[in-house]
Design an enzyme around this catalytic site. Sequence first.
Site, PDB file in Angstrom:
ATOM      1  N   SER A  52       4.316   1.188   8.161  1.00  0.00           N
ATOM      2  CA  SER A  52       4.048   2.530   7.615  1.00  0.00           C
ATOM      3  C   SER A  52       3.354   3.386   8.663  1.00  0.00           C
ATOM      4  CB  SER A  52       3.162   2.429   6.370  1.00  0.00           C
ATOM      5  OG  SER A  52       3.774   1.595   5.421  1.00  0.00           O
ATOM      6  N   HIS A  64       9.251  -3.488   3.626  1.00  0.00           N
ATOM      7  CA  HIS A  64       8.832  -3.722   2.231  1.00  0.00           C
ATOM      8  C   HIS A  64      10.051  -4.047   1.362  1.00  0.00           C
ATOM      9  CE1 HIS A  64       5.513  -0.849   3.477  1.00  0.00           C
ATOM     10  NE2 HIS A  64       4.825  -1.853   2.997  1.00  0.00           N
ATOM     11  N   HIS A 115       8.990   1.083   3.589  1.00  0.00           N
ATOM     12  CA  HIS A 115      10.056   1.100   4.595  1.00  0.00           C
ATOM     13  C   HIS A 115      10.928  -0.143   4.378  1.00  0.00           C
ATOM     14  CE1 HIS A 115       7.582  -1.894   6.552  1.00  0.00           C
ATOM     15  NE2 HIS A 115       6.579  -1.038   6.623  1.00  0.00           N
ATOM     16  N   GLY A 146       4.971 -10.205   4.029  1.00  0.00           N
ATOM     17  CA  GLY A 146       5.704 -10.110   5.295  1.00  0.00           C
ATOM     18  C   GLY A 146       5.036 -10.933   6.390  1.00  0.00           C
ATOM     19  N   GLN A 147       5.881 -11.493   7.274  1.00  0.00           N
ATOM     20  CA  GLN A 147       5.340 -12.267   8.395  1.00  0.00           C
ATOM     21  C   GLN A 147       4.834 -11.374   9.520  1.00  0.00           C
ATOM     22  OE1 GLN A 147       8.594 -14.900   9.193  1.00  0.00           O
ATOM     23  NE2 GLN A 147       7.987 -16.325   7.590  1.00  0.00           N
ATOM     24  N   LYS A 148       5.097 -10.078   9.411  1.00  0.00           N
ATOM     25  CA  LYS A 148       4.565  -9.174  10.443  1.00  0.00           C
ATOM     26  C   LYS A 148       3.037  -9.242  10.435  1.00  0.00           C
ATOM     27  CE  LYS A 148       3.845  -4.596  11.708  1.00  0.00           C
ATOM     28  NZ  LYS A 148       2.997  -3.943  10.727  1.00  0.00           N
ATOM     29  N   GLN A 182      -2.599 -12.243   7.902  1.00  0.00           N
ATOM     30  CA  GLN A 182      -2.763 -11.984   6.465  1.00  0.00           C
ATOM     31  C   GLN A 182      -2.045 -13.063   5.639  1.00  0.00           C
ATOM     32  OE1 GLN A 182      -2.678  -8.035   4.393  1.00  0.00           O
ATOM     33  NE2 GLN A 182      -0.569  -8.580   3.979  1.00  0.00           N
ATOM     34  N   MET A 204       0.848  -1.197   0.000  1.00  0.00           N
ATOM     35  CA  MET A 204       0.000   0.000   0.000  1.00  0.00           C
ATOM     36  C   MET A 204       0.884   1.247   0.000  1.00  0.00           C
ATOM     37  SD  MET A 204      -3.442  -0.989   2.022  1.00  0.00           S
ATOM     38  CE  MET A 204      -2.886  -0.750   3.689  1.00  0.00           C
ATOM     39  N   PHE A 209       4.161   3.904   0.840  1.00  0.00           N
ATOM     40  CA  PHE A 209       4.863   4.482   1.988  1.00  0.00           C
ATOM     41  C   PHE A 209       5.869   3.445   2.506  1.00  0.00           C
ATOM     42  CE2 PHE A 209       5.542   7.051   5.791  1.00  0.00           C
ATOM     43  CZ  PHE A 209       5.583   8.301   5.187  1.00  0.00           C
TER      44      PHE A 209
HETATM   45  O1  PAF Z   1      -0.086  -5.823   3.564  1.00  0.00           O
HETATM   46  C1  PAF Z   1      -0.527  -4.894   2.863  1.00  0.00           C
HETATM   47  O2  PAF Z   1       0.112  -3.865   2.667  1.00  0.00           O
HETATM   48  C2  PAF Z   1      -1.921  -5.028   2.247  1.00  0.00           C
HETATM   49  O3  PAF Z   1      -2.801  -5.679   3.095  1.00  0.00           O
HETATM   50  C3  PAF Z   1      -1.897  -5.679   0.861  1.00  0.00           C
HETATM   51  C4  PAF Z   1      -1.404  -7.121   0.910  1.00  0.00           C
HETATM   52  C5  PAF Z   1      -1.008  -4.889  -0.080  1.00  0.00           C
HETATM   53  C6  PAF Z   1      -3.308  -5.707   0.269  1.00  0.00           C
HETATM   54  O4  PAF Z   1      -3.833  -4.426   0.130  1.00  0.00           O
END
Ligand code: PAF
Length: 284
Positions: free
Chosen positions: A189, A40, A37, A150-152, A156, A33, A35
């Site tokens: 972020s 990412h 760091h 990411g595992q953070k 998800q 999404m 921004f």
């Molecule tokens: O982890 C994120 O930044 C979001 O949930 C993702 C996977 C990009 C979906 O919008």
Amino acid sequence: MSAIKIINKIKDMQEFSDRVRANSECLAFVPTMGFLHQGHLALMKKGRELADVVVTSIFVNPTQFGPNEDLASYPRNIERDLELLEKERVDVAFIPDAKDIYPDRFQTYVELKSLPDHLCGLSRPVLFRGVSTIVSKFFNIVKPHIAVFGQKDFQQLLVIKQMVSDLNFDIEIVGVATVREKDGLAMSSRNTYLSPEERINALSLYKSLEKAMEMVGAGVRDSSKIIAQATELINLCPDASIDYIKICDSETLESIDTFDRPAVMALAVKIGTTRLIDNMVLQA
Ligand code: PAF
């Protein structure tokens, strides 16, 4: 440094990916999404390591934000993001328009049955429906061989793996360890929202996870004792309010009372108005 290619239109992205696939090249995808760091960038590095072509998306996905959440104020800085991506030699930034992704009569969502009924899914009811929907749309648009997360965002990652298995996406999902600041704070972020004093208090999340590891190392197996210690530690911060602290099965996310199988300790805490999450896999 090679200039990154920016693609805005869905059709252009699909055609780019078709060409990559026609060349028998491996394509890795890192959805974000923006921004960006170091967390990412670790995902981009992993993509670069595994594939010939790395595509990232920058899209603040409206369907994963509830009505009182931070969609409007979510931090954005596309120019800076693109500079960072170029340094990581990312090939393409897919930056679609929300109107193209969710046209007026959009009505199809991807929803999992039970994984979202835990942890963040309880306090953010639309989060995972939004995430699984946008990620499956991106999978159809970017057509990756590999996707990196990411595992953070532990929950998800589980949701995506389950979705990929249930819907037979032919994509390998790769998880990357949480990247932390020098003092242990998980990169996010949303850390940018923290005042200097809140930034100090935000460290209580990591400290409580460290304390849990220490207790497990000392032989404590009773989840309630570990959670009580973590709660005490976090409540020392005047501006902290705990959403959840859980020790759960690392596959189903069901809470576990006695730590006797692979488990993850996960927590979500508001520091002032900023909601932060963190987790750690507990090793016996
Ligand atoms: O982890 C994120 O930044 C979001 O949930 C993702 C996977 C990009 C979906 O919008």
